[in-house]
Scaffold this active site. Structure first.
Site, PDB file in Angstrom:
ATOM      1  N   HIS A 152      37.933  29.199 -74.612  1.00 10.85           N
ATOM      2  CA  HIS A 152      38.594  28.404 -75.656  1.00 10.85           C
ATOM      3  C   HIS A 152      37.627  27.429 -76.322  1.00 10.85           C
ATOM      4  O   HIS A 152      36.808  26.784 -75.655  1.00 10.85           O
ATOM      5  CB  HIS A 152      39.769  27.614 -75.062  1.00 10.85           C
ATOM      6  CG  HIS A 152      40.973  28.437 -74.787  1.00 10.85           C
ATOM      7  ND1 HIS A 152      41.897  28.743 -75.757  1.00 10.85           N
ATOM      8  CD2 HIS A 152      41.407  29.033 -73.657  1.00 10.85           C
ATOM      9  CE1 HIS A 152      42.866  29.485 -75.230  1.00 10.85           C
ATOM     10  NE2 HIS A 152      42.578  29.684 -73.955  1.00 10.85           N
ATOM     11  N   ALA A 181      34.494  38.318 -52.005  1.00  7.88           N
ATOM     12  CA  ALA A 181      35.879  37.982 -52.356  1.00  7.88           C
ATOM     13  C   ALA A 181      35.960  36.691 -53.170  1.00  7.88           C
ATOM     14  O   ALA A 181      35.124  35.795 -53.053  1.00  7.88           O
ATOM     15  CB  ALA A 181      36.708  37.834 -51.085  1.00  7.88           C
ATOM     16  N   ALA A 199      30.671  35.250 -51.953  1.00 14.56           N
ATOM     17  CA  ALA A 199      32.103  34.980 -52.031  1.00 14.56           C
ATOM     18  C   ALA A 199      32.364  33.584 -52.589  1.00 14.56           C
ATOM     19  O   ALA A 199      31.675  32.620 -52.249  1.00 14.56           O
ATOM     20  CB  ALA A 199      32.738  35.120 -50.649  1.00 14.56           C
ATOM     21  N   LYS A 222      18.229  33.605 -53.787  1.00 14.98           N
ATOM     22  CA  LYS A 222      17.025  34.299 -53.317  1.00 14.98           C
ATOM     23  C   LYS A 222      16.845  35.559 -54.139  1.00 14.98           C
ATOM     24  O   LYS A 222      17.756  36.004 -54.839  1.00 14.98           O
ATOM     25  CB  LYS A 222      17.131  34.645 -51.834  1.00 14.98           C
ATOM     26  CG  LYS A 222      18.238  35.631 -51.493  1.00 14.98           C
ATOM     27  CD  LYS A 222      18.282  35.964 -50.006  1.00 14.98           C
ATOM     28  CE  LYS A 222      17.099  36.776 -49.559  1.00 14.98           C
ATOM     29  NZ  LYS A 222      17.205  37.235 -48.154  1.00 14.98           N
TER      30      LYS A 222
END
Length: 225
Positions: A152, A181, A199, A222
């Protein structure tokens, strides 16, 4: 016998791993039965050899292209209303309760989603593909991943943010990437080939190939040598 049949089916679908000999026949039988039902559902609703779970929704089917051995698990919703449609390569898998949204507002027709061969996403993945999402080959992702390919505008203080429109740079992921995840990809980000995204990361920038990235916002942790 069942393991041999299942192994041949895997090879035919392009999978090159060996089945664990300790797997019980009951699990193999259950999987084969489930896959057969999913294939029949795909033939019935899509007229294509696609493995489809229960309670799936496909809008504007003519703009959704499926490769070979595509799996759409249960409760997935795909919006094919996009300039470039939705393109799913060979061996693609979309986890249960995931959602592909290409056009979310009548002020802008969305660009769409492209996923390369042998790439997969886990459950509860959200693809906000209005600005365009491109995912390469051999990309594996965990659950609760989200892609937001629009941003936006907010610079004009005389107008509400909702009236200032959006920018759409799109999102690009290369080949051979592992995404953990609950990762969030924001508009304009790019991840190079052979990389790992930790994650929970919020991916905002452009990252080179062979990188391990993580954090909020994500940075290179890394280099994979």
């Amino acid at each position: 016998m069942l393991k041999g049949l299942f192994q041949r089916l895997l090879v035919k679908s392009g999978k090159d791993y060996q089945i664990d000999p300790d797997l019980p026949d009951s699990l193999i039988f259950r999987t084969l039965t489930k896959r057969t039902i999913m294939l029949l559902r795909g033939l019935l609703f899509l007229r294509r050899k696609v493995f489809v779970g229960c309670d799936c929704s496909f809008q504007n089917k003519s703009k959704i292209k499926f490769g070979k051995s595509v799996t759409i698990e249960s409760h997935v919703k795909i919006d094919g209303y996009a300039k470039e449609g939705v393109q799913l390569g060979n061996g693609v898998k979309i986890g249960s309760y995931s959602w592909v949204s290409c056009t979310s507002h009548f002020s802008k027709y969305g660009k769409g989603l492209k996923i390369g061969n042998n790439s997969a996403v886990g459950q509860f993945t959200e693809f906000g593909a209005a600005g365009g999402i491109e995912i390469g080959n051999d990309v594996i992702m965990g659950s609760y991943i989200s892609f937001h390919s629009e941003n936006h505008n907010f610079e004009d203080t005389s107008k509400p943010i909702r009236e200032q429109g959006v920018t759409s740079k799109g999102i690009k992921l290369g080949n051979n990437i592992w995404v953990g995840a609950k990762v969030t990809f924001l508009d304009g980000c790019e991840v190079g080939d052979n990389s790992v995204v930790a994650a929970g990361a919020v991916v905002t920038g452009i990252y080179p190939a062979n990188s391990v990235i993580g954090g909020i916002p994500a940075k290179v942790l890394k280099t994979i040598s």
